[in-house]
Design a protein around this motif. Structure first.
Motif, mmCIF file in Angstrom:
data_model
loop_
_atom_site.group_PDB
_atom_site.id
_atom_site.type_symbol
_atom_site.label_atom_id
_atom_site.label_comp_id
_atom_site.label_asym_id
_atom_site.label_seq_id
_atom_site.Cartn_x
_atom_site.Cartn_y
_atom_site.Cartn_z
ATOM 1 N N TRP A 30 0.820 -1.208 0.000
ATOM 2 C CA TRP A 30 0.000 0.000 0.000
ATOM 3 C C TRP A 30 0.855 1.260 0.000
ATOM 4 O O TRP A 30 0.353 2.351 -0.272
ATOM 5 C CB TRP A 30 -0.954 -0.004 1.196
ATOM 6 C CG TRP A 30 -0.282 0.098 2.540
ATOM 7 C CD1 TRP A 30 0.159 -0.941 3.307
ATOM 8 C CD2 TRP A 30 0.011 1.289 3.265
ATOM 9 N NE1 TRP A 30 0.718 -0.487 4.472
ATOM 10 C CE2 TRP A 30 0.634 0.888 4.477
ATOM 11 C CE3 TRP A 30 -0.185 2.648 3.025
ATOM 12 C CZ2 TRP A 30 1.064 1.808 5.439
ATOM 13 C CZ3 TRP A 30 0.236 3.552 3.985
ATOM 14 C CH2 TRP A 30 0.855 3.143 5.168
ATOM 15 N N GLU A 54 -2.628 -6.570 -10.972
ATOM 16 C CA GLU A 54 -3.844 -5.795 -10.753
ATOM 17 C C GLU A 54 -4.388 -5.250 -12.074
ATOM 18 O O GLU A 54 -5.607 -5.208 -12.284
ATOM 19 C CB GLU A 54 -3.551 -4.641 -9.792
ATOM 20 C CG GLU A 54 -4.736 -3.726 -9.514
ATOM 21 C CD GLU A 54 -5.880 -4.458 -8.846
ATOM 22 O OE1 GLU A 54 -7.047 -4.041 -9.032
ATOM 23 O OE2 GLU A 54 -5.634 -5.446 -8.129
ATOM 24 N N ALA A 71 -9.176 5.073 -6.237
ATOM 25 C CA ALA A 71 -8.118 4.177 -5.772
ATOM 26 C C ALA A 71 -7.296 4.826 -4.672
ATOM 27 O O ALA A 71 -6.919 4.184 -3.686
ATOM 28 C CB ALA A 71 -7.215 3.787 -6.943
ATOM 29 N N ARG A 76 -5.656 2.023 -2.371
ATOM 30 C CA ARG A 76 -5.270 0.995 -3.339
ATOM 31 C C ARG A 76 -4.172 1.565 -4.218
ATOM 32 O O ARG A 76 -4.389 1.966 -5.356
ATOM 33 C CB ARG A 76 -6.482 0.548 -4.149
ATOM 34 C CG ARG A 76 -7.503 -0.237 -3.371
ATOM 35 C CD ARG A 76 -6.912 -1.536 -2.796
ATOM 36 N NE ARG A 76 -6.317 -2.370 -3.823
ATOM 37 C CZ ARG A 76 -6.979 -3.324 -4.474
ATOM 38 N NH1 ARG A 76 -8.254 -3.573 -4.161
ATOM 39 N NH2 ARG A 76 -6.369 -4.057 -5.380
#
Length: 251
Positions: free
Chosen positions: A30, A41, A206, A211
């Motif tokens: 993170w 991702e 995000a 994220r």
């Protein structure tokens, strides 16, 4: 080929060092995700952001087209009308000292949350490089050829279309390439104003949910869009100015 491979190898080296560093120092994803996590991702979340890409592309191309058209029109007017250039040119320079991120809230107040303020933002960041590059191209016209055409009795219109404009084309394409990268950036910034979809919206969501991998995916998408638009302009430039590239290869 060497010009392509050298930066490609260096970029690959940086990515490998990034991957190794995140694993070696146990950096939390993170905070700074590894390139492999970002790639994973990007593949797995394709369905989550594909509609954001199309929205940003449409917005970018629309603003870019309008900005380039306005930039070329202003450049031609300032070149053809010197007295207008003396009045307007300093104002153009001053306009570029106003940060877009500061101007954006005013545009929302004046024009609401629709598409118009977003197009205006992209136009503002696109027109200036085209205007300045085009004006420089006009100024660099060969003075001897100008004198020759005047001696031949060429009109101002003929002087512009047959000599000044062709001479300015390389400079115009330089301005287009700069504006192409600015247009994507302007589109993402404009989407921060309250759009319902777009890469800028995806990046904001995000970031607010920590994220970081998705933030890097959004950054990667922006870079790819810049490269694609930049490459398209280079291809058009090579076609339009193919005589210049042939001349350069024969040297």
């Amino acid at each position: 080929m060497r010009k392509i491979w050298i930066p490609a190898v260096f970029l690959a080296f940086l990515i490998v060092m990034w991957e190794v560093s995140t694993r070696l120092f146990n950096i939390e994803s993170w905070i700074l995700p590894a390139p492999s996590i970002i790639l994973q991702e990007a593949v797995q979340s394709w369905t989550n952001y594909q509609h954001h890409i199309s929205s940003t592309v449409v917005l970018t191309l629309s603003g870019f087209a309008i900005g380039v058209s306005i930039g070329l029109l202003i450049a031609v007017l300032l070149h053809v009308l010197p007295f207008v250039r003396q009045m307007v040119y300093p104002v153009l320079l001053l306009s570029q000292n106003i940060p877009i991120i500061v101007l954006a809230p005013l545009l929302v107040i004046w024009f609401g949350y629709g598409t118009l303020p977003k197009i205006i933002i992209i136009t503002l960041v696109c027109f200036f490089p085209v205007t300045i590059a085009t004006l420089d191209g006009f100024r660099q016209t060969n003075r001897e050829l100008v004198h020759y055409m005047k001696m031949a009795g060429a009109s101002k219109q003929q002087m512009f279309t047959k000599l000044e404009l062709p001479h300015a084309l390389p400079s115009i394409f330089s301005g287009l390439k700069i504006s192409a990268t600015y247009s994507v950036m302007g589109a993402v910034i404009s989407e921060w104003l309250g759009a319902s979809k777009g890469i800028g919206v995806y990046m904001t969501l995000a970031s607010s949910s920590f994220r970081t991998d998705r933030v890097f995916v959004a950054i990667l998408l922006v870079i790819l869009l810049c490269f694609i638009l930049f490459g398209a302009i280079i291809l058009i430039e090579r076609f339009v100015l193919r005589w210049q590239y042939v001349k350069g290869e024969n040297r």
